[in-house]
Design an enzyme around this catalytic site. Structure first.
Site, short mmCIF file in Angstrom:
data_model
loop_
_atom_site.label_atom_id
_atom_site.label_comp_id
_atom_site.label_asym_id
_atom_site.label_seq_id
_atom_site.Cartn_x
_atom_site.Cartn_y
_atom_site.Cartn_z
N SER A 16 44.29 40.41 64.40
CA SER A 16 44.92 39.84 65.61
C SER A 16 43.93 39.72 66.76
O SER A 16 43.94 38.74 67.50
CB SER A 16 46.15 40.65 66.03
OG SER A 16 45.78 41.92 66.52
N ASN A 17 43.04 40.70 66.92
CA ASN A 17 42.03 40.60 67.97
C ASN A 17 40.99 39.53 67.63
O ASN A 17 40.47 38.85 68.52
CB ASN A 17 41.35 41.95 68.19
CG ASN A 17 42.07 42.80 69.23
OD1 ASN A 17 42.33 42.34 70.33
ND2 ASN A 17 42.41 44.02 68.87
N LYS A 68 28.96 55.66 48.90
CA LYS A 68 29.27 54.98 50.15
C LYS A 68 28.02 54.60 50.93
O LYS A 68 28.03 53.65 51.72
CB LYS A 68 30.21 55.83 51.00
CG LYS A 68 31.54 56.14 50.30
CD LYS A 68 32.20 54.91 49.68
CE LYS A 68 33.52 55.22 49.00
NZ LYS A 68 34.08 54.07 48.27
N MET A 93 37.62 49.50 60.39
CA MET A 93 38.05 50.89 60.23
C MET A 93 36.98 51.82 59.65
O MET A 93 37.28 52.91 59.20
CB MET A 93 39.30 50.95 59.34
CG MET A 93 40.47 50.14 59.90
SD MET A 93 40.86 50.51 61.63
CE MET A 93 41.48 52.18 61.47
N HIS A 112 39.12 49.51 71.70
CA HIS A 112 39.79 50.77 71.33
C HIS A 112 41.09 50.91 72.12
O HIS A 112 41.11 50.65 73.32
CB HIS A 112 38.87 51.96 71.62
CG HIS A 112 39.46 53.27 71.22
ND1 HIS A 112 39.51 53.70 69.91
CD2 HIS A 112 40.06 54.24 71.96
CE1 HIS A 112 40.10 54.88 69.87
NE2 HIS A 112 40.44 55.23 71.10
#
Length: 204
Positions: A16-17, A68, A93, A112
């Protein structure tokens, strides 16, 4: 104003941002090169949104990496190859590794959902309600090696209604994020942000 800035977006979810930022840039006909959307999530709704805008996408599926560190290495290489002037983390995220932050020093911004330095990290809206604050809001800041630290560019405060749930507060904050993130991108790309120690000066 110098050369046209190249902007790369990082997102993990609904986008959405990302949507608000692209719509703002195009509505105002800003001379900004929207280079790519990079995501760690092949199911991210942001991917479909990027394609609808005609913006290239890169998927680096975090869940498929057993090591990772390899994901973060690939992310660094891919974003570096895109040659961004600005990296915008909007609903991304993952915590960016120090190597990434150092490579793009003062070229990464994040939005944020709290008035930093209050309530960093996850579940900021729940933290605010649990603490009983009367005012919440959102922050756009430069990213440094700490979590939700870095010089603050813009903030927007909102009063919390006593009956609000976490979802209602989140939606109210999100509406303000959609305003200040695109503005911060514009200010950066027009060379109107100057960092002096911990403070960001907005040039006229």
């Amino acid at each position: 104003m110098g050369k046209i800035k190249r902007v790369v977006f990082l997102a993990s979810g609904r986008g959405s941002n990302f949507t608000a930022s692209v719509e703002y840039i195009r509505k105002k006909k800003l001379k900004i090169d929207l280079v790519a959307l990079v995501t760690d999530n092949p199911e991210a709704k942001a991917l479909g949104i990027a394609k609808s805008f005609g913006i290239p996408t890169k998927v680096i599926p975090y869940a498929t990496y057993s090591q990772k560190a390899d994901y973060h290495r690939d992310l660094l290489q891919i974003v570096e190859g895109l040659e961004p002037d600005l990296v915008v983390a909007c609903g991304y995220m993952r915590i960016l590794k120090p190597e990434f932050v150092r490579l793009f020093k003062n070229k990464i911004i994040n939005v944020h959902p709290s008035l930093l330095p209050a309530f960093p990290g996850l579940d900021s809206q729940k933290q605010a309600l649990d603490y009983g604050v009367k005012v919440a809001g959102c922050t756009v800041h430069f990213v440094e090696e700490g979590v939700d630290t870095g010089p603050i560019i813009l903030q927007k405060a909102i009063a919390i209604a006593p009956e609000w749930t976490e979802k209602e507060l989140s939606l109210a904050i999100l509406a303000e994020e959609h305003k200040i993130l695109p503005l911060a991108i514009q200010l950066f790309c027009e060379d109107k942000l100057k960092i002096k120690e911990r403070k960001v000066e907005i040039l006229k």
